[in-house]
Enzyme design. Structure first.
Site, PDB file in Angstrom:
ATOM      1  N   HIS A   1     -10.014   1.136   2.124  1.00  0.00           N
ATOM      2  CA  HIS A   1      -9.613   2.469   2.678  1.00  0.00           C
ATOM      3  C   HIS A   1     -10.995   3.598   2.666  1.00  0.00           C
ATOM      4  O   HIS A   1     -10.774   4.675   3.556  1.00  0.00           O
ATOM      5  CB  HIS A   1      -8.699   3.246   1.299  1.00  0.00           C
ATOM      6  CG  HIS A   1      -7.183   2.978   1.438  1.00  0.00           C
ATOM      7  ND1 HIS A   1      -6.441   3.006   2.530  1.00  0.00           N
ATOM      8  CD2 HIS A   1      -6.500   2.108   0.400  1.00  0.00           C
ATOM      9  CE1 HIS A   1      -5.248   2.552   2.205  1.00  0.00           C
ATOM     10  NE2 HIS A   1      -5.278   2.213   1.129  1.00  0.00           N
TER      11      HIS A   1
ATOM     12  N   GLU B   1      -8.766  -0.927  -1.904  1.00  0.00           N
ATOM     13  CA  GLU B   1      -9.371   0.435  -1.952  1.00  0.00           C
ATOM     14  C   GLU B   1     -10.482   0.895  -1.316  1.00  0.00           C
ATOM     15  O   GLU B   1     -10.788   1.895  -0.764  1.00  0.00           O
ATOM     16  CB  GLU B   1      -9.426   0.684  -3.468  1.00  0.00           C
ATOM     17  CG  GLU B   1      -8.176   0.780  -4.410  1.00  0.00           C
ATOM     18  CD  GLU B   1      -6.957   1.430  -3.433  1.00  0.00           C
ATOM     19  OE1 GLU B   1      -6.969   2.582  -2.744  1.00  0.00           O
ATOM     20  OE2 GLU B   1      -5.785   0.869  -3.431  1.00  0.00           O
TER      21      GLU B   1
ATOM     22  N   CYS C   1       0.836  -1.337  -0.123  1.00  0.00           N
ATOM     23  CA  CYS C   1      -0.038  -0.110  -0.070  1.00  0.00           C
ATOM     24  C   CYS C   1       0.895   1.314   0.078  1.00  0.00           C
ATOM     25  O   CYS C   1       1.721   1.296   0.905  1.00  0.00           O
ATOM     26  CB  CYS C   1      -0.802   0.073   1.330  1.00  0.00           C
ATOM     27  SG  CYS C   1      -1.921   1.446   1.367  1.00  0.00           S
TER      28      CYS C   1
HETATM   29 NI    NI Z   1      -3.677   1.039   0.112  1.00  0.00          NI
END
Ligand code: NI
Length: 169
Positions: free
Chosen positions: A136, A133, A90
């Site tokens: 996130h 994602e 990441c």
């Molecule tokens: Ni990431």
């Protein structure tokens, strides 16, 4: 368009939940362009808005060879299958690599930058990146999904790096 700085662990802003996009205006288009430019500059496979300190539910990916990026606004996974152990890294956790369990096939519903809804089937790298994602967007990092043993190794690594930084400061 401009390249944005990427927030790094343990920045608390990475733990915030993103808000759904309701306004599809030039401001949103600028965010999408900045995400794409930052993605291209970092040569990463995917990037989410919270990583560049923007709390909107937007992510971009470039899972194929070449430059054919996907844009997902307000993504929602409709179904998942074919679970497997995959290796991830990441941009917000430089130097960290770990194994997590992810679906390798899924169907996603999202909107494009103009607000048009679409559904798409993803598999392999694209499916794995999309789940990373979307995490996130809810303040989750892939280290949260690692095994206890890998988490211990990660915390030792992160602690050592933080001490190094404070000595240098
Ligand atoms: Ni990431």
């Amino acid at each position: 368009m401009s390249r944005r700085d990427i927030l790094e662990y343990p920045d608390p802003r990475l733990r915030l939940e993103a808000s759904p996009v309701t306004v599809f205006d030039t401001g949103l288009s600028e965010l999408v362009d900045d995400l794409l430019e930052t993605l291209q500059a970092t040569k990463a496979v995917a990037l989410s808005a919270p990583q560049v300190d923007d709390a909107r539910a937007v992510l971009v990916m470039n899972p194929d060879q070449g430059w054919a990026p996907h844009v997902y606004v307000n993504p929602e996974i409709l179904s998942k299958s074919a679970w497997g152990l995959v290796e991830e890294s990441c941009l917000s956790l430089p130097g960290v690599v770990g194994n997590v369990v992810r679906a390798t096939e899924l169907r996603v519903r999202a909107q494009d930058r103009d607000g048009q809804s679409f559904e798409r089937d993803l598999s392999g790298l694209a499916a794995v990146c999309l789940q990373h994602e979307i995490d996130h967007l809810v303040g989750k990092l892939f280290v949260d999904r690692m095994t206890v043993f890998q988490k211990l190794r990660f915390h030792a690594f992160a602690g050592k790096r933080a001490r190094r930084r404070s000595r240098a400061a």
